[in-house]
Write an enzyme that holds these catalytic residues in place. Structure first.
Site, PDB file in Angstrom:
ATOM      1  N   GLU A 134       0.848  -1.204   0.000  1.00  0.00           N
ATOM      2  CA  GLU A 134       0.000   0.000   0.000  1.00  0.00           C
ATOM      3  C   GLU A 134       0.880   1.250   0.000  1.00  0.00           C
ATOM      4  OE1 GLU A 134      -3.277  -0.337   2.831  1.00  0.00           O
ATOM      5  OE2 GLU A 134      -4.088  -2.007   1.684  1.00  0.00           O
TER       6      GLU A 134
ATOM      7  N   GLU B 158      -4.959  -8.658  -0.951  1.00  0.00           N
ATOM      8  CA  GLU B 158      -5.786  -8.447   0.246  1.00  0.00           C
ATOM      9  C   GLU B 158      -7.235  -8.319  -0.205  1.00  0.00           C
ATOM     10  OE1 GLU B 158      -4.470  -5.500   3.127  1.00  0.00           O
ATOM     11  OE2 GLU B 158      -2.371  -5.991   2.731  1.00  0.00           O
TER      12      GLU B 158
HETATM   13  O1  AHR Z   1      -5.314  -6.306   6.547  1.00  0.00           O
HETATM   14  C1  AHR Z   1      -5.229  -5.190   7.390  1.00  0.00           C
HETATM   15  C2  AHR Z   1      -4.581  -3.990   6.704  1.00  0.00           C
HETATM   16  O2  AHR Z   1      -5.357  -3.586   5.634  1.00  0.00           O
HETATM   17  C3  AHR Z   1      -3.222  -4.225   6.088  1.00  0.00           C
HETATM   18  O3  AHR Z   1      -2.203  -4.094   7.004  1.00  0.00           O
HETATM   19  C4  AHR Z   1      -3.131  -3.153   5.056  1.00  0.00           C
HETATM   20  O4  AHR Z   1      -2.319  -3.516   3.973  1.00  0.00           O
HETATM   21  C5  AHR Z   1      -4.570  -2.916   4.665  1.00  0.00           C
HETATM   22  O5  AHR Z   1      -4.894  -1.589   4.650  1.00  0.00           O
END
Ligand code: AHR
Length: 555
Positions: free
Chosen positions: A219, A354
């Site tokens: 991110e 994610e």
């Molecule tokens: O999964 C939780 C958080 O969500 C992670 O650390 C981040 O990459 C995302 O914003």
């Protein structure tokens, strides 16, 4: 709302031309069941590509109860463990064929010094965890101050125990590129070749870890450095221009967009290729992150206010979550299209590292486990729908990771001390493992649309969807019926083969809130039954609010 008979009449009329012009269709006139309300046609002659096993991957961040208490209990613990790793987790994970696991973050990754987590455990430093400031007073010290007992060696050992490949996310925000090279050297240089290989050997790991997947930051538009896409592209080029190479080929994954941030994808790709198309050679995958969190029914975009509750929801919230999750398909198509404008050969694939629903706090089963939520049947249906979406785009998606494996967001498992349970999401992963490495084939789903009222206005959602894959003479067809109360009586036909026999495995429950818990154990688990196949078509009941896997033998 379209009634069952109208639906059939329309479908048959609409498909008429197809039925008569393409005689191999199993839905030949006259064989159609008068009672079926929906139809699935699997087109074996329209292969979509091989489903990469790696799209069934996982994510373990050093975040609250994920590592400490979830994966790692310590070798001295009374909880059954394998050199400190929770044994029950290992045993359960073997059932889902986990191909790849991402570590150590997430946002944690861009503050992590990998050197803190190697060498003798008693000499490793304690460090403030990225997530410390949001931990509540109920959290144990290890959630705030990382004891570094679980580092690279322990993670790779966990991967080996469960048969996975490690996927390491490197720190781009707060460590220089040099440390990225040294981490690669520690992991991949041959025994006896470097000082870092010696350090690895001293810990009992003479053979290289051969880590293939490396995330270059996480991110990077936010917690990973707050870069512009152009700045991040420059960093990406710099970090990957030279890395130490050993026997193991490496795959670098760029920190991709948040949801529908098309500018991030376009800005990065434009900047990367500004020095020539060959600059794409170091980019194996482009990582999209997409969480389904906004259940406000259009009232707000506020990250805190827009979230819904994991356990207390009505049928509208159920559909709203699925609608949010169903955006995944347009995100895949949208980013893929932009990538194709600058990379017409599509040498770079999508990684979705994610994904999952994200609710407001309140359903955590272990007080103090930040971001932990209790997955219900709704999350199982959501997960089946998402995995089906991935299966339908095998040419685009090379890897994905559900966020996160244990004691966190869309977790497959919950654990605390000696208690452990498999969530409905875990069961879906076990069911869908059969798709890994299969040939995805195009499948047409026709079913009445679900209609419901959303704040006094009509709203709708599709009525039945899924994905199909073929391996030798076995067809795996997974299906999601999102309707909270109506079963579908579905006719299934396979164009290009004859159905012989089959089994159906279904995950459902009369209560859409049903979930498994550390206290009550297993309430939601899949049930299997044999299927009776007569003639060319299979007629099958798909219960409401369910995920179903059909395993079909073909000749
Ligand atoms: O999964 C939780 C958080 O969500 C992670 O650390 C981040 O990459 C995302 O914003």
């Amino acid at each position: 709302m379209m009634r069952r008979r109208d639906f059939l009449r329309n479908t048959v009329a609409g498909a008429g031309a197809l039925l008569f012009s393409r005689r191999s269709s199993p839905f030949a006139a006259g064989e159609i069941s008068p009672t079926a309300d929906s139809r699935i046609e699997v087109l074996l002659n329209e292969p979509l590509g091989i489903i990469s096993p790696n799209i069934y991957g996982h994510f373990t961040e050093n975040l609250s109860g994920v590592i400490y208490d979830g994966v790692w209990v310590g070798a001295d613990s009374k909880i059954p463990n394998l050199n400190g790793i929770r044994k029950e987790l290992v045993d359960e994970m073997k059932k889902i064929k986990p191909p790849v696991v991402r570590f150590p973050g997430g946002c944690f990754a861009d503050g992590y010094d990998w050197r803190d987590g190697v060498g003798p455990a008693e000499k490793r430093p304690r460090r403030t965890n990225f997530w410390a400031e949001w931990e509540t007073s109920a959290a144990p010290a290890s959630h705030r101050y990382d004891p570094n007992h679980f580092g690279t060696n322990e993670f790779v050992q966990f991967c080996r125990l469960i048969g996975s490949q490690p996927y390491l996310a490197a720190n781009v925000r707060s460590l220089p590129a040099e440390e990225f090279y040294r981490w690669i050297e520690y992991c991949n240089s041959p025994a006896g070749s470097t000082t870092l290989a010696d350090l690895r050997s001293q810990a009992g790991y003479p053979d290289p870890f051969n880590v293939r997947f490396w995330g270059v930051g996480n991110e990077s538009w936010g917690c990973g450095g707050n870069f512009t896409p152009q700045e991040y592209a420059t960093e990406f080029r710099r970090y990957t221009t030279w890395v130490p190479l050993y026997k193991q080929e490496m795959a670098f994954i760029g920190s991709g967009p948040n949801s529908d941030d098309w500018n991030w994808t376009r800005g990065f790709f434009e900047e990367i290729v500004r020095k020539g198309k060959d600059q794409l050679r170091n980019l194996y995958g482009w990582a999209l992150h997409y969480y389904s969190w906004n259940l406000s029914r259009g009232r707000t975009q506020d990250w805190e206010k827009g979230k819904g509750d994991a356990l207390n929801f009505d049928s509208v919230d159920w559909y709203e979550l699925l609608r949010e999750g169903d955006r995944m398909e347009s995100l895949i198509n949208g980013h893929w299209q932009i990538m194709g404008e600058l990379d017409p050969e599509h040498s770079v694939k999508l990684v979705i590292d994610e994904w999952g629903p994200w609710y407001r706090p309140g359903s955590e089963q272990t007080p103090g486990d930040q971001l932990e939520q209790t997955p219900t049947l709704r999350d199982a249906v959501f997960s089946g729908m998402t995995l089906d979406t991935f299966n339908r785009h095998p040419e685009k998606i090379t890897l994905a990771a559900c966020a996160q494996l244990i004691n966190c967001l869309n977790s497959l498992y919950l654990a605390h001390e000696d208690k452990f349970c498999v969530t409905p999401v875990g069961h879906v992963f076990e069911m869908y493992a059969a798709h890994q490495g299969g040939q995805a084939v195009r499948t047409i789903f026709s079913a009445p649309t679900v209609t419901y009222e959303r704040d006094g206005k009509p709203a709708s959602f599709w009525g039945l969807k899924g994905s199909a894959s073929l391996r030798e003479k076995t067809l795996v067809l997974t299906l999601v019926n999102p309707h909270v109360s109506e079963a579908r009586l579905t006719e299934i036909g396979v164009r290009g083969a004859t159905l012989q026999s089959g089994t159906a495995t279904t995950l459902t429950n009369p209560d859409i809130h049903a979930h498994n818990s550390l206290a009550a154990g297993s309430v939601v688990s899949p049930q299997s039954r044999n299927l009776e196949i007569k003639g060319k078509l299979l007629t099958c009941t798909i219960p409401p609010a369910s995920v179903t896997k059909l395993t079909l033998a073909l000749t």
